[in-house]
Design a protein around this motif. Structure first.
Motif, PDB file in Angstrom:
ATOM      1  N   ALA A  82     -83.518  43.012 -90.863  1.00 46.97           N
ATOM      2  CA  ALA A  82     -84.476  44.212 -91.288  1.00 46.97           C
ATOM      3  C   ALA A  82     -85.408  43.891 -92.335  1.00 46.97           C
ATOM      4  O   ALA A  82     -85.156  43.261 -93.416  1.00 46.97           O
ATOM      5  N   GLY A  83     -86.986  44.042 -91.771  1.00 50.29           N
ATOM      6  CA  GLY A  83     -87.821  43.744 -92.618  1.00 50.29           C
ATOM      7  C   GLY A  83     -88.398  45.168 -92.986  1.00 50.29           C
ATOM      8  O   GLY A  83     -88.034  46.177 -93.361  1.00 50.29           O
ATOM      9  N   GLY A  84     -89.507  45.489 -92.356  1.00 52.53           N
ATOM     10  CA  GLY A  84     -90.353  46.748 -92.426  1.00 52.53           C
ATOM     11  C   GLY A  84     -91.833  46.727 -92.232  1.00 52.53           C
ATOM     12  O   GLY A  84     -92.342  45.723 -92.397  1.00 52.53           O
ATOM     13  N   TYR A  85     -92.380  47.870 -91.802  1.00 49.70           N
ATOM     14  CA  TYR A  85     -93.985  48.083 -91.415  1.00 49.70           C
ATOM     15  C   TYR A  85     -94.269  48.998 -92.677  1.00 49.70           C
ATOM     16  O   TYR A  85     -94.149  50.303 -92.759  1.00 49.70           O
ATOM     17  N   SER A  86     -95.401  48.544 -93.092  1.00 49.45           N
ATOM     18  CA  SER A  86     -96.279  49.435 -94.400  1.00 49.45           C
ATOM     19  C   SER A  86     -97.605  48.970 -94.482  1.00 49.45           C
ATOM     20  O   SER A  86     -97.538  47.481 -94.735  1.00 49.45           O
ATOM     21  N   SER A  87     -98.506  49.879 -94.592  1.00 51.55           N
ATOM     22  CA  SER A  87     -99.851  49.392 -95.216  1.00 51.55           C
ATOM     23  C   SER A  87    -100.321  50.075 -96.014  1.00 51.55           C
ATOM     24  O   SER A  87    -100.002  51.416 -96.310  1.00 51.55           O
TER      25      SER A  87
END
Length: 363
Positions: A82-87
């Motif tokens: 698991a990582g993640g998407y974010s900006s």
């Protein structure tokens, strides 16, 4: 679910949705009438686009527990993948003031805590520098890391799709610890949040805030909910639009589940004097690096809109991005900054056709 059926499902949600408007050219639709104003510029810093690190690992988890239509809360996901998407989005309005927006909060709290520290996000959240957060959709890789955001500012204003399920709201508003049952009958922790959200929650619907179909948090910015069924029993996705002065509309998406051409076509139908300029985000095409002939239609469709900058990553698929660049689409090239992160995606390539971890684009 058999592997062939699984890949077919993925192709349908990517290619079919995206190519459904492939035959629509810029002149095929009536111009919209909604005036949202203008911004001076939009800067997007990629905090993390690596929602997971191994495609094979993710596919196995989905296949072993029912496939792409399974409730995401019933799959005992591999926490190590698991990582993640974010900006971080910085909007400069016409008066010269900068407004910072957080888009999505990733998946793994461990990964997101690490990513946030690299970019100074905790400080920005604590001092109110980040004005609000937009949750694009309720998928685990965009949402389950919500504690990493809320522990620094539980009162942050959040725009989220109204198309949520009880498990989603419990994770946001309660001290929820969700678990899933594995093949041996063991309860496996899959996500948790010990810092309930106490701030304003704007649940976005297709009607919009004033019956106009959109929400307008800032002059020159609009949030539009596309109420579509997507993978893992999730429904609805918020899409961000910015009208950049003297340039045109920039479309910003988390996963683009409604289809990239649908997003462009809807903008043309909605916004006054629509002029396409650029886009950013995951385009949900060759997610697992497999090709479908429909993706050629998507390339032709994107070219027909005449964008000046296409900055893609995440679920776009490196394969599609490479072929799009070869076909003349103005793909914004990334850098090797992602190699400074402690982990990298197994499919990252030297072509740098992704705007990946640590990269920036300005519209």
């Amino acid at each position: 679910m058999e592997r062939r059926d699984f890949l077919k499902t993925m192709a349908i949600t990517g290619a079919a949705a995206s190519s459904s408007t492939a035959l629509f050219s810029g002149n095929a639709e009536a111009a919209g009438t909604l005036d949202i104003g203008e911004v001076k510029s939009v800067k997007i810093d990629v905090l993390s686009e690596t929602s997971w690190f191994s495609n094979d690992n993710l596919k196995k988890s989905m296949l072993d527990y029912g496939g792409a239509s399974t409730n995401q809360y019933t799959i005992p996901w591999d926490a190590d993948n698991a990582g993640g998407y974010s900006s971080l989005i910085t909007v400069t309005t016409l008066d010269g003031k900068d407004h910072k927006i957080l888009m999505d909060s990733g998946w793994s709290n461990t990964w997101m805590d690490y990513v946030y520290e690299m970019h100074g996000i905790p400080r920005m959240l604590r001092n109110g520098e980040i004005e609000f957060m937009v949750l694009t959709h309720w998928h685990l890789d965009h949402y389950w890391g919500i504690e990493s955001t809320l522990k620094h500012n539980p009162k942050i204003k959040i725009y989220a799709p109204a198309t949520h399920y009880p498990e989603d709201m419990a994770l946001l508003r309660d001290k929820a610890h969700h678990k899933a049952t594995d093949k041996e009958g063991k309860q496996v922790p899959i996500c948790k949040n010990d810092v309930p959200h106490t701030g304003e929650l704007v649940l976005c619907s297709t009607e919009g805030e004033k019956g106009e179909g959109v929400y307008k948090p800032l002059p020159g910015m609009a949030i539009k909910l596309f109420d579509v069924p997507i993978l893992l029993r999730v429904r609805g996705e918020n899409v961000l639009y910015f009208n950049v002065k003297d340039k045109g509309i920039v479309t910003v998406t988390g996963c683009c589940h409604p289809g990239i051409l649908s997003l462009f076509s809807e903008a043309r139908r909605t916004f006054k004097d629509y002029k396409p300029y650029g886009c950013y985000g995951g385009l949900h095409l060759t997610l697992f690096e497999t090709w479908d002939p429909k993706f050629d239609d998507v390339i032709r469709g994107v070219k027909s809109f005449g964008l000046q900058k296409v900055a893609c990553n995440h679920c776009t698929g490196w394969l599609w991005a490479e072929k799009a660049a070869e076909a003349g689409i103005p793909i914004v090239k990334g850098t090797d900054k992602y190699k400074s992160y402690k982990r990298q995606s197994a499919v990252a390539k030297a072509t740098n056709v992704f705007l990946t971890n640590g990269d920036t684009v300005v519209f």
